[in-house]
Design a protein around this motif. Structure first.
Motif, PDB file in Angstrom:
ATOM      1  N   THR A  51       0.823  -1.214   0.000  1.00  0.00           N
ATOM      2  CA  THR A  51       0.000   0.000   0.000  1.00  0.00           C
ATOM      3  C   THR A  51       0.858   1.265   0.000  1.00  0.00           C
ATOM      4  O   THR A  51       0.513   2.237  -0.669  1.00  0.00           O
ATOM      5  CB  THR A  51      -0.981   0.010   1.190  1.00  0.00           C
ATOM      6  OG1 THR A  51      -0.262  -0.106   2.410  1.00  0.00           O
ATOM      7  CG2 THR A  51      -2.009  -1.100   1.074  1.00  0.00           C
ATOM      8  N   GLN A  52       1.972   1.241   0.708  1.00  0.00           N
ATOM      9  CA  GLN A  52       2.854   2.419   0.697  1.00  0.00           C
ATOM     10  C   GLN A  52       3.446   2.643  -0.690  1.00  0.00           C
ATOM     11  O   GLN A  52       3.505   3.778  -1.167  1.00  0.00           O
ATOM     12  CB  GLN A  52       3.988   2.248   1.705  1.00  0.00           C
ATOM     13  CG  GLN A  52       3.596   2.542   3.126  1.00  0.00           C
ATOM     14  CD  GLN A  52       4.811   2.475   4.036  1.00  0.00           C
ATOM     15  OE1 GLN A  52       5.363   1.401   4.260  1.00  0.00           O
ATOM     16  NE2 GLN A  52       5.216   3.620   4.536  1.00  0.00           N
ATOM     17  N   GLN A  53       3.901   1.569  -1.328  1.00  0.00           N
ATOM     18  CA  GLN A  53       4.476   1.697  -2.673  1.00  0.00           C
ATOM     19  C   GLN A  53       3.425   2.187  -3.671  1.00  0.00           C
ATOM     20  O   GLN A  53       3.704   3.061  -4.501  1.00  0.00           O
ATOM     21  CB  GLN A  53       5.062   0.368  -3.132  1.00  0.00           C
ATOM     22  CG  GLN A  53       6.319  -0.029  -2.403  1.00  0.00           C
ATOM     23  CD  GLN A  53       6.764  -1.440  -2.736  1.00  0.00           C
ATOM     24  OE1 GLN A  53       6.154  -2.132  -3.543  1.00  0.00           O
ATOM     25  NE2 GLN A  53       7.845  -1.876  -2.106  1.00  0.00           N
ATOM     26  N   ASP A  54       2.229   1.615  -3.591  1.00  0.00           N
ATOM     27  CA  ASP A  54       1.172   2.043  -4.505  1.00  0.00           C
ATOM     28  C   ASP A  54       0.760   3.485  -4.247  1.00  0.00           C
ATOM     29  O   ASP A  54       0.505   4.244  -5.190  1.00  0.00           O
ATOM     30  CB  ASP A  54      -0.041   1.118  -4.395  1.00  0.00           C
ATOM     31  CG  ASP A  54       0.241  -0.263  -4.970  1.00  0.00           C
ATOM     32  OD1 ASP A  54       1.208  -0.415  -5.740  1.00  0.00           O
ATOM     33  OD2 ASP A  54      -0.526  -1.194  -4.648  1.00  0.00           O
ATOM     34  N   SER A  55       0.727   3.888  -2.984  1.00  0.00           N
ATOM     35  CA  SER A  55       0.427   5.276  -2.648  1.00  0.00           C
ATOM     36  C   SER A  55       1.456   6.206  -3.278  1.00  0.00           C
ATOM     37  O   SER A  55       1.103   7.220  -3.880  1.00  0.00           O
ATOM     38  CB  SER A  55       0.408   5.455  -1.131  1.00  0.00           C
ATOM     39  OG  SER A  55       0.358   6.816  -0.790  1.00  0.00           O
TER      40      SER A  55
END
Length: 148
Positions: free
Chosen positions: A50-54
């Motif tokens: 989720t952090q990478q996609d954010s």
């Protein structure tokens, strides 16, 4: 001579159409990549994902033409998405995952990113959600703002 002129005029739109199809293919690929990134983000329970996609969506939304929108132009339909709204939603979700897993500092970072990056009337909902989540973390909004 007239026949050659007619043929060249008939060929011209065909050439132009092929160029548009190639451009539309690139736009559709960008659209689908952004949509897949967003979908993966909001359905994931993994903090790293989720952090990478954010980060990807936040970067993409800043690079676009400033409207924050990305369009898909399939043959018979046209779809448009607000990359900034998708990015804000994904960032909130990343913060939620961080908070759930006890990573409060990362959660604060994600929620504060929403407050910093998504201002204006179109993103009020996301800012309100980020504020509520900061308060829920137990630090309160005032504490998180004073740390900046």
């Amino acid at each position: 001579m007239t026949f050659l002129l007619f043929l060249s005029l008939a060929y011209l739109p065909a050439c132009h159409g092929n160029g548009n199809m190639r451009q539309e293919g690139l736009e559709n690929a960008e659209f689908m990549n952004a949509w897949q990134t967003y979908t993966r983000c909001v359905t994931s329970s993994d903090l790293n994902t989720t952090q990478q996609d954010s980060f990807r969506l936040r970067t993409l939304s800043q690079v676009e033409d400033g409207s924050g929108q990305l369009e898909s132009r399939p043959a018979h339909t046209r779809l448009a998405v607000d990359l900034r709204a998708m990015s804000a939603s994904c960032t909130l979700h990343a913060g939620d995952i961080a908070a759930t897993t006890g990573r409060d500092d990362t959660a604060r970072e994600m929620f504060n990113a929403v407050l910093d990056e998504y201002t204006g009337p179109l993103y009020v909902y996301y800012a309100e959600q980020a504020r509520a989540r900061l308060i829920k973390l137990g630090t309160g909004l005032q504490a998180s703002l004073s740390l900046r």
